[in-house]
Design an enzyme around this catalytic site. Sequence first.
Site, PDB file in Angstrom:
ATOM      1  N   GLU A 439       1.016  -1.308   0.108  1.00 25.95           N
ATOM      2  CA  GLU A 439      -0.008  -0.059  -0.072  1.00 25.95           C
ATOM      3  C   GLU A 439       1.035   1.158  -0.059  1.00 25.95           C
ATOM      4  OE1 GLU A 439      -3.469  -0.847  -0.552  1.00 25.95           O
ATOM      5  OE2 GLU A 439      -3.210   1.202  -0.989  1.00 25.95           O
TER       6      GLU A 439
HETATM    7  C1  LIG Z   1       2.847  -9.807   0.964  1.00 23.26           C
HETATM    8  C2  LIG Z   1       2.610  -8.604   0.021  1.00 23.26           C
HETATM    9  C3  LIG Z   1       1.369  -8.312  -0.414  1.00 23.26           C
HETATM   10  C4  LIG Z   1       0.878  -7.592  -1.252  1.00 23.26           C
HETATM   11  N1  LIG Z   1      -0.432  -7.153  -1.810  1.00 23.26           N
HETATM   12  C5  LIG Z   1      -0.622  -6.627  -3.102  1.00 23.26           C
HETATM   13  C6  LIG Z   1      -2.047  -6.727  -3.434  1.00 23.26           C
HETATM   14  O1  LIG Z   1      -2.876  -7.173  -2.952  1.00 23.26           O
HETATM   15  N2  LIG Z   1      -2.048  -5.933  -4.616  1.00 23.26           N
HETATM   16  C7  LIG Z   1      -1.054  -5.246  -5.399  1.00 23.26           C
HETATM   17  O2  LIG Z   1      -1.293  -4.948  -6.515  1.00 23.26           O
HETATM   18  N3  LIG Z   1       0.140  -5.633  -4.662  1.00 23.26           N
HETATM   19  C8  LIG Z   1       0.573  -5.981  -3.728  1.00 23.26           C
HETATM   20  N4  LIG Z   1       1.552  -6.137  -3.112  1.00 23.26           N
HETATM   21  C9  LIG Z   1       2.749  -5.358  -3.837  1.00 23.26           C
HETATM   22  C10 LIG Z   1       3.225  -4.252  -3.102  1.00 23.26           C
HETATM   23  O3  LIG Z   1       2.138  -3.090  -3.083  1.00 23.26           O
HETATM   24  C11 LIG Z   1       4.621  -3.650  -3.715  1.00 23.26           C
HETATM   25  O4  LIG Z   1       5.366  -4.693  -3.125  1.00 23.26           O
HETATM   26  C12 LIG Z   1       5.007  -2.419  -3.214  1.00 23.26           C
HETATM   27  O5  LIG Z   1       4.116  -1.551  -3.703  1.00 23.26           O
HETATM   28  C13 LIG Z   1       6.463  -1.957  -3.483  1.00 23.26           C
HETATM   29  O6  LIG Z   1       6.611  -2.207  -4.926  1.00 23.26           O
HETATM   30  P1  LIG Z   1       7.986  -3.190  -5.192  1.00 23.26           P
HETATM   31  O7  LIG Z   1       7.873  -4.460  -4.408  1.00 23.26           O
HETATM   32  O8  LIG Z   1       8.066  -3.469  -6.648  1.00 23.26           O
HETATM   33  O9  LIG Z   1       9.304  -2.578  -4.622  1.00 23.26           O
HETATM   34  P2  LIG Z   1       9.882  -1.213  -5.585  1.00 23.26           P
HETATM   35  O10 LIG Z   1       8.964  -0.390  -6.102  1.00 23.26           O
HETATM   36  O11 LIG Z   1      11.130  -1.914  -6.300  1.00 23.26           O
HETATM   37  O12 LIG Z   1      10.760  -0.491  -4.323  1.00 23.26           O
HETATM   38  C14 LIG Z   1      12.113  -0.666  -3.748  1.00 23.26           C
HETATM   39  C15 LIG Z   1      12.700   0.063  -2.700  1.00 23.26           C
HETATM   40  O13 LIG Z   1      12.677   1.382  -3.672  1.00 23.26           O
HETATM   41  C16 LIG Z   1      11.990   2.382  -2.990  1.00 23.26           C
HETATM   42  N5  LIG Z   1      11.374   3.429  -4.137  1.00 23.26           N
HETATM   43  C17 LIG Z   1      10.938   2.809  -5.322  1.00 23.26           C
HETATM   44  N6  LIG Z   1      10.520   4.040  -6.045  1.00 23.26           N
HETATM   45  C18 LIG Z   1      10.587   5.063  -5.158  1.00 23.26           C
HETATM   46  C19 LIG Z   1      10.327   6.507  -5.376  1.00 23.26           C
HETATM   47  N7  LIG Z   1       9.725   7.033  -6.338  1.00 23.26           N
HETATM   48  N8  LIG Z   1      10.692   7.127  -4.366  1.00 23.26           N
HETATM   49  C20 LIG Z   1      11.074   6.907  -3.023  1.00 23.26           C
HETATM   50  N9  LIG Z   1      11.693   5.577  -2.978  1.00 23.26           N
HETATM   51  C21 LIG Z   1      11.344   4.520  -3.931  1.00 23.26           C
HETATM   52  C22 LIG Z   1      10.849   1.671  -2.321  1.00 23.26           C
HETATM   53  O14 LIG Z   1      10.569   2.795  -1.087  1.00 23.26           O
HETATM   54  C23 LIG Z   1      11.579   0.604  -1.448  1.00 23.26           C
HETATM   55  O15 LIG Z   1      12.165   0.917  -0.343  1.00 23.26           O
HETATM   56  C24 LIG Z   1       2.017  -6.874  -2.227  1.00 23.26           C
HETATM   57  C25 LIG Z   1       3.134  -7.309  -1.483  1.00 23.26           C
HETATM   58  C26 LIG Z   1       3.712  -8.034  -0.667  1.00 23.26           C
HETATM   59  C27 LIG Z   1       4.960  -8.476  -0.605  1.00 23.26           C
END
Ligand SMILES: Cc1cc2nc3c(=O)[nH]c(=O)nc-3n(C[C@H](O)[C@H](O)[C@H](O)COP(=O)(O)OP(=O)(O)OC[C@H]3O[C@@H](n4cnc5c(N)ncnc54)[C@H](O)[C@@H]3O)c2cc1C
Length: 595
Positions: A439
């Site tokens: 989220e």
């Molecule tokens: C258990 C679990 C349940 C989930 N449930 C859902 C769900 O129901 N539906 C759904 O759609 N998704 C879901 N997600 C996905 C979740 O919302 C994403 O993992 C999350 O949005 C982060 O994206 P990412 O994992 O690609 O990390 P990334 O976007 O790759 O981020 C990696 C790091 O980089 C930082 N970062 C990236 N971009 C920026 C920026 N612009 N500014 C500052 N920092 C940044 C982040 O803060 C983080 O520390 C779930 C994930 C998990 C692990």
Amino acid sequence: MYTAPLKDLRFVLTELVGDATLAEWPDFADYSAELRDSVLEEAAKFAATVLDPLYRVGDIDGAQWTPDGVRMPPGFKEAYRKYVESGWPALRGSAEYGGQGLPSTLVTAVEEMWASANLAFKLCPMLTLGASEAIGLAGTAEQKRLFLAKLVSGEWSGAMNLTESQAGSDLSLIRTRAVRDGDHYRLYGQKIFITYGDQDLTANVIHLVLARIDGAPDGTRGISMFIVPKYLVNDAGSLGARNDVQCLSIEHKLGIHASPTCVMAYGQKDGAVGYLIGEENRGLEYMFIMMNAARLSVGVEGYAVAERAFQQAVAWARSRLQGRPISATAATAGPQPIINHPDVKRMLLLMRSQTEAMRALALYTAFELDTARHHPDQERRRAAQARGDLFIPIVKGWSTETGIEVASIGIQVHGGMGFIEETGAAQALRDVRICTIYEGTTGIQAADLAGRKIARDGGAALTALLADMQAQLEALPADDATLKEIRRAALEGVVALGDAGQALGRLMAAGPEQGLAVSVPFLCLAGIVCGGWLLARSAAAARRLASEGGDQEFLLGKVQSARFYAAQVLPRAEQLRAIVKSGAGSVSEADAALI
Ligand SMILES: Cc1cc2nc3c(=O)[nH]c(=O)nc-3n(C[C@H](O)[C@H](O)[C@H](O)COP(=O)(O)OP(=O)(O)OC[C@H]3O[C@@H](n4cnc5c(N)ncnc54)[C@H](O)[C@@H]3O)c2cc1C
């Protein structure tokens, strides 16, 4: 064993939030203290007797993938059936579709209990609510007729499909395709990390899927939102054929093992049938409208798990005997309960006071969101929306980061046994660890706070908050030394926040890359200070009620907790102010290649 903190929930709702006001608005004319108390008490019972017993088994057995679909851990199906039969899914839903339309303020208090008792379970109703809100917001009359009543009742569940392997925080990279096919669309693509993307609790799963219609613009402006049911739904509402959507696998993860985190495939055969919600290319906009509720709910998870960790730690500290009393005047010489050691007391007070501060801020925020939607006066609604918008990233970011800190201290209180899975202290830390990630990560919350909520309005919402906090704190009675000290620390916090807010404003004006280098420290500072303001009010209210003959043990405990927060948590604001004021150079001028 979890026991809902009913006294504190009632105290915050009556003394800090002033929930009695809700009954003055036409939309909540039926709201009363009796209604609130009976909902809270019933929820407390359900949390303790149905959800809490599944906390460990959910962690140990976890959800399982099978070729025929995901199987939930033992007991979950029965618990979900009871949850639906008791009418819990309908608390917030619109009355038109069978919901009870209760205020978010009360529902937020109930959600805390679900999340404390069983975070993995709580996610299913939360996502169902998100799906029903999206359809309610922008769906057609026909979509509402077919899907809303069954989602509101919990007969079907919902799932939110945003993330793809290349599109996490950055949803502009979404690639799932939607191709027009008569009055509907066919979807092709893969989503990852989809919470409750499949399960065996309900007969149907209603997926809300973000996808790009062929020919749509690149980036965020080309994303649309679709309803993709696991089973197609006939005109009369009965289940039809299986749609072309499959759960390919579920993730093996650190915590919330009972919550299936699914890889979902759309259109492996002839395309998954999807129905556009609202207008083409406005999917992200709709998602943003619903985001406040979802982010508040995840913020609640942070302190809900903290509450559970605190309860477990305090019980342990009362029963674990270790060490001699330090005080020469102590009556016994033998091993004593570790709760008597100053450092263990410190840890428990750190857990309790921060949990209380987070609860107060979240319930206050929920009330602002209710005000923004339901207050009869337009100007009051506008001001409450601005305040609620400002608080959402703080509640989400600060409460989840602090939830991790509290759960980690919970392990420390247990000593070596905290590291051993058998005690269950580690599960709280493993479970709550996700809350700063999904989220919108803390970095994304801080960017939202610094950019959309502070820089965009020239700091107006923050300035109004600072003025309110200062006026309220100055009006508090300071006739005893403890209250005086708490008030002084809270006011110093407000000054630090104002000062850091101005520094952040200047940095954002110099370029977002400047402000975003210190936005997370600023967010934490804001959370700590808002918590200090509400705990100072809480101490004054508790003192007054205690002098009027109220529950001494509970009320004096509240004063004690606020005093500790003022002495040992609020000073962190000074440190964070110094970080924000030090500017961005140490980050912005650092060469990423050299890290
Ligand atoms: C258990 C679990 C349940 C989930 N449930 C859902 C769900 O129901 N539906 C759904 O759609 N998704 C879901 N997600 C996905 C979740 O919302 C994403 O993992 C999350 O949005 C982060 O994206 P990412 O994992 O690609 O990390 P990334 O976007 O790759 O981020 C990696 C790091 O980089 C930082 N970062 C990236 N971009 C920026 C920026 N612009 N500014 C500052 N920092 C940044 C982040 O803060 C983080 O520390 C779930 C994930 C998990 C692990």
